[in-house]
Design an enzyme around this catalytic site. Sequence first.
Site, PDB file in Angstrom:
ATOM      1  N   CYS A 100      60.569 -19.839 -42.694  1.00  0.00           N
ATOM      2  CA  CYS A 100      59.191 -19.917 -42.198  1.00  0.00           C
ATOM      3  C   CYS A 100      59.022 -21.158 -41.325  1.00  0.00           C
ATOM      4  O   CYS A 100      59.641 -22.193 -41.577  1.00  0.00           O
ATOM      5  CB  CYS A 100      58.199 -19.971 -43.354  1.00  0.00           C
ATOM      6  SG  CYS A 100      58.101 -18.442 -44.312  1.00  0.00           S
ATOM      7  N   CYS A 403      59.628  -8.402 -28.958  1.00  0.00           N
ATOM      8  CA  CYS A 403      59.568  -9.346 -30.072  1.00  0.00           C
ATOM      9  C   CYS A 403      59.768 -10.780 -29.593  1.00  0.00           C
ATOM     10  O   CYS A 403      59.703 -11.706 -30.403  1.00  0.00           O
ATOM     11  CB  CYS A 403      60.607  -9.001 -31.132  1.00  0.00           C
ATOM     12  SG  CYS A 403      62.311  -9.031 -30.523  1.00  0.00           S
TER      13      CYS A 403
END
Length: 450
Positions: A100, A403
Site C-alpha cells: 500500500c 491501469c
Amino acid sequence: MQAEPKKSQAESRAVSLVGEEYEVEIGPVAHGGHCIARTSEGQVLFVRHALPGERVVARVTEGEEGARFLRADAVEILDASKDRIEAPCPFAGPGRCGGCDWQHAKPGAQRRLKGEVVTEQLKRLAGLTPEEAGWDGTVMPAEGDKVPAGQVPSWRTRVQYAVDAEGRAGLRKHRSHEVQPIDHCMIAAEGVSELGIERRDWSGMESVEAIAATGSQDRMVILEPRPGARLPLVELDKPVSVMRVEEKDGGVHRVHGRAFVRERADDRTYRVGSGGFWQVHPQAADTLVRAVMQGLLPRKGDMALDLYCGVGLFAGALADRVGDKGAVLGIESGKRAVEDARHNLASFDRVRIEQGKVEAVLPRTGISEADLVVLDPPRAGAGRKTVQHLSSLGARRIAYVACDPAALARDLGYFRDGGYRVRMLRVFDLFPMTSHVECVAILEPAQKGL
C-alpha cells in the site's frame, strides 16, 4: 598510445547516500506513490509515507551523490497535513510492507492525490487539460468502498504472498525481495482472508497466490516451490483448488480441483484459468463494462474489435449488444486466456478470438475498417505503431481502458496525431490504499466525417 591512468577505487565508486537524513518541505504528489521534495543542495527526493505540504525528516533508501534523484521514506513528521491519519494497518510504514502507498492518508485525500497524478500525466505527456479530456477531475470510488478515515475496504481478490526462510507468508517490502511477515492483509477480500494463508507453515515455498472468485465460491491457491522442494499437503480453512508453478518451464499445472475459477460480470459467467487476467476488485469488471458500453453506445450490426481481450470480458459485452448481424474480433497473446475466451463466448457465432500479440496479429487479419474498438493493454500501453493502425480503421468510437495514466497519456497523444480526440475520460479508484487507478477514455474522430 599511452594508457590512461586507472581511477582509484574511491574515484570510481559513487558515494552512497542511503541512511542520510534531510529535513525537507514536501511538494506535489508524483506518479508512483510518493511525493517530491528537494534537499538543500537541490537534489530531488521521491519521498514515500509523506503528503504534500508537510515538513518531514526524510531518510534516503536508494541513491548516491550526483544521482538524478534519490528515494526516501518520511521517518519523522514535523508538520503534518490535515489529510494525514495513523495508518490502520500495523504493517504499513517506512521499511515495512510495500503493498500500500497511502494508508496514512484519508480516503478522500487518496482520491484527490490520484486525480492530481492523472491531471499531471495528461498535461505532461498528452498536452491535455482535464476539460479537454472531458473529465471533471473526479476519481470515483467503487460501490461500497467509500469508508470513513481509519477504515480500509477489503477488495483484493488475488493476493500473492511471498514466503520467508522460516516458511512464514508475507508481502514484499517496497522495491525489495525482503519479506514482511503478516498475520492479516487488510485490503485482502474476505474470500482470501478466510483461507488462513498467513496462519500456515509454507516451508519450501517461494510464493503462495490466493484467488477468491467474485462470481462464485471458487477458491484457488497457486504454489511456487523453491528449487527441489516438495509440495506440502494443503489444508486450509476453506475448500480450494491447488495449482503448481513448474520449475522447468514456469507453467502452471493442476494438482487438485478445477484449473479455473468462475467469475461473473455483465450477467455472464466467465471461466478464468490460473494464467488468465481478471480485475482484482470485486466491482471492477462490472464498473468498467458499464463505462465502456456507455461510452461506445454499440448498435445492432456493428463490427467491433476487442484488443488485449483476456478471457473475453468486453468481447462478450459487445457481442450481446451488436446482435446476430454484428461481429466481434478479439485478440489476446496468452494461450490459456484465449482458450478461456473461446469457451466463454462459444454461444456467439460471430465472435472470433485470435491468439498472438496485437501488433502482429491485427495487420494480418486484413481488417481495414471497424465501427468500434476496445483496447485494454498491459501497463506499458499500446504504443505508437498499434495506435496508428487503429486510427486508420475509421471507428466512430474507441474505448481505451488503462491501469497506468502515463501510458494512457502517451497513447492519447498518438491518437491525436491519428485524427482522434478524447470525448470523455472517467477515472476509478479500483485499488484503494495504493497509488493505482483505472481509467476509461472514449475517443472519436476529431472531425465529423472522418
